[in-house]
Design a protein around this motif. Structure first.
Motif, PDB file in Angstrom:
ATOM      1  N   GLY A   5      -2.616   6.952   5.784  1.00  8.01           N
ATOM      2  CA  GLY A   5      -2.762   5.490   5.485  1.00  8.01           C
ATOM      3  C   GLY A   5      -1.265   4.848   5.295  1.00  8.01           C
ATOM      4  N   LEU A   6      -1.096   3.781   4.738  1.00  8.30           N
ATOM      5  CA  LEU A   6       0.035   3.043   4.488  1.00  8.30           C
ATOM      6  C   LEU A   6       1.136   3.569   3.573  1.00  8.30           C
ATOM      7  CD1 LEU A   6      -1.479  -0.566   4.168  1.00  8.30           C
ATOM      8  CD2 LEU A   6      -0.427   0.601   6.274  1.00  8.30           C
ATOM      9  N   ASN A   7       0.735   4.502   2.727  1.00  5.23           N
ATOM     10  CA  ASN A   7       1.552   5.437   1.997  1.00  5.23           C
ATOM     11  C   ASN A   7       1.921   6.694   2.736  1.00  5.23           C
ATOM     12  OD1 ASN A   7       3.004   5.127  -0.795  1.00  5.23           O
ATOM     13  ND2 ASN A   7       1.663   6.947  -1.176  1.00  5.23           N
ATOM     14  N   LYS A   8       1.733   6.967   3.822  1.00  2.00           N
ATOM     15  CA  LYS A   8       1.904   8.017   4.392  1.00  2.00           C
ATOM     16  C   LYS A   8       3.471   8.723   4.109  1.00  2.00           C
ATOM     17  CE  LYS A   8       1.547  10.481   8.885  1.00  2.00           C
ATOM     18  NZ  LYS A   8       1.279  10.291  10.223  1.00  2.00           N
ATOM     19  N   GLY A   9       3.483   9.799   4.103  1.00  2.00           N
ATOM     20  CA  GLY A   9       4.923  10.459   3.466  1.00  2.00           C
ATOM     21  C   GLY A   9       5.324  10.249   2.383  1.00  2.00           C
ATOM     22  N   LEU A  10       4.893   9.477   1.504  1.00  2.00           N
ATOM     23  CA  LEU A  10       5.367   9.223   0.102  1.00  2.00           C
ATOM     24  C   LEU A  10       4.378   9.998  -0.876  1.00  2.00           C
ATOM     25  CD1 LEU A  10       6.115   5.458   0.575  1.00  2.00           C
ATOM     26  CD2 LEU A  10       7.784   7.519   0.790  1.00  2.00           C
TER      27      LEU A  10
END
Length: 473
Positions: A82-87
């Motif tokens: 998703g758009l928050n990948k890695g966070l």
């Protein structure tokens, strides 16, 4: 003979509002004192405004920085898609509601010191009325009334529109998932957190960007979520961000210089690189989310909507033709009401407000901790100057000035420092306690942060003096 429809109760604290603010206050109070508490809320369950939020709402900040002190809202996991990948993982509205209900069920009520009256209201005469039964409670408060609903959120489902609608369908975002299949085109009204969430929901559901129009009344600066993770694996980047922010404040002579310094350091983001924003509402975005929003080709920058009809949209700075079979999504509700800051600690009363920017649950926990100390209200208020979410860049400067003053006073008080070091919600202070003595790189970074904070603290009055009278909260 009919049973009496009245009851009496004696408690130390009467807390109005079972949202996360009220729960955070009560949680810390239970930890630090032997007080008894009555919680009253108009809604049928804890969770406050989250109960009425749109179904695709999410926190914009990491879930690890939200909730009550005694219980994590979510594990400190990293999103893998998703758009928050890695966070750090975010939390959805349903997750937050479930969390609040669990805190009430498993933490508050079993303590034997908390009574919860849902679907109830504190009346002007000081009594409490239960909506369904009509039962009236007379309350004796031994210590203080806690108005945890002073800054209740204004949400899309309940707010009153400021514009006219004629012969078109205009809905709150709550109804979007069930109505989206009926529309050819979509027009999202509002550029705040709700408008952002709505645009991203449409894009993530595969809607062609050509079918989406975004009414974007002003240009905004956004926090870069990637820079505010607060987890051990992000230690260097998180504290480097603080150094960059404080160095920017320490060198700036006005709000514009500070904003551009934050952008250069990657701390702040803007939607259109060619337009310099003047607005700041503390919305937080991941870089991938900004990239996704930039896919939208039809962003209308002509001010606020005043009227919508079948032929056109009228705005404060012009008009645009309406597209056929358009579903309008009203995201124009202002998050927080326009109320003045008031002293947190007052005779016989506590008014929880934000005292650490932008962390409201942490602020309420700190307020409860201050209440637990054998201090006067005047002494407590020295460490709890309230600040507000700003509406423009100058307003941000004023809020940050108060925020830094609160931090500076905390740093001088050993009692508060010990509490902060163990606080789950004060993620940065807690991270500093986990640095090993032999880790010279991290210790050096913390030293830079302290030095940059002092330079920023000294220079902030200069920036405040440069502000025009148009600072807006």
């Amino acid at each position: 003979m009919a049973a009496s429809n009245t009851a009496n109760i004696t408690v130390d604290y009467l807390v109005v509002g079972a949202g996360v603010s009220g729960l955070s206050f009560v949680d810390e109070l239970l930890t630090r004192t032997s007080a008894t508490v009555l919680i009253v809320d108009k809604r049928d369950r804890p969770g406050g405004h989250w109960n009425d939020s749109y179904p695709f709402v999410k926190l914009h900040q990491p879930a690890s920085q939200y909730g009550v002190e005694s219980k994590e809202l979510a594990s400190s996991l990293i999103d893998v898609h998703g758009l928050n990948k890695g966070l750090s993982t975010l939390a959805s509205g349903p997750e937050i509601i479930s969390y609040c209900m669990t805190v009430m069920r498993d933490r508050f009520l079993p303590s034997g010191r908390v009574t919860f009256l849902p679907s109830s209201e504190l009346l002007p005469d000081g009594t409490i009325r239960e909506a369904a039964s009509g039962k009236v409670w007379t309350v004796k408060i031994n210590k203080k009334l806690v108005d945890a609903a002073y800054y209740s959120n204004v949400i899309p489902l309940q707010h009153t529109r400021s514009f006219q609608v004629d012969q078109v369908t205009c809905i709150p975002p709550n109804h979007l998932p069930s109505r989206a299949q009926d529309a050819t085109n979509f027009t999202v009204l509002g550029a705040g957190k709700t408008g952002i969430d709505t645009c991203l929901w449409l894009l993530e559901r595969g809607v062609d960007p050509q079918r989406i129009r975004w009414i974007y009344p002003g240009e905004y600066w956004y926090f870069n979520r990637a820079k505010f993770q607060g987890l051990l694996e992000f230690f260097v980047d998180s504290f480097t961000t603080l150094v960059d922010m404080y160095e920017g404040i320490g060198k700036a002579t006005n709000a514009r210089e500070l904003a551009l310094a934050n952008e250069k350091a990657g701390v702040w983001l803007r939607l259109d690189p060619s337009i310099e924003p003047q607005q700041f509402h503390a919305a937080t975005l991941a870089p991938r989310e900004v990239e996704e929003l930039r896919r939208l080709p039809d962003i209308v920058r002509k001010g606020h909507v005043t009227k919508i009809d079948a032929k056109q949209i009228t705005l404060t700075n012009g008009t645009v033709d309406a597209k056929p079979n358009t579903l309008y999504i009203d995201c124009t509700a202002s998050c927080l009401p326009d109320k003045p800051s008031v002293p947190v600690f007052q005779p016989g009363k506590i008014v929880p407000q934000m005292i650490r920017y932008p962390l409201i649950p942490f602020s309420c926990a700190k307020i409860a901790f201050l209440e637990s100390l054998d201090w006067s209200d005047d002494e407590r208020n020295k460490y709890a100057q309230p600040l507000r979410y700003p509406k423009n860049l100058d307003g941000y400067i004023l809020s940050e000035a108060i925020n830094m003053e609160n931090r500076a006073r905390e740093n001088q008080n050993p009692i508060l420092q010990r509490w902060l070091a163990q606080s789950r919600l004060d993620v940065y202070t807690k991270l500093t306690t986990e640095v090993r003595p032999e880790d010279m790189e991290k210790l050096a970074l913390l030293g830079r942060m302290q030095e940059s904070f002092m330079e920023a603290y000294k220079n902030m009055p200069r920036i405040v003096e440069s502000l025009e009278s148009g600072a807006v909260f």
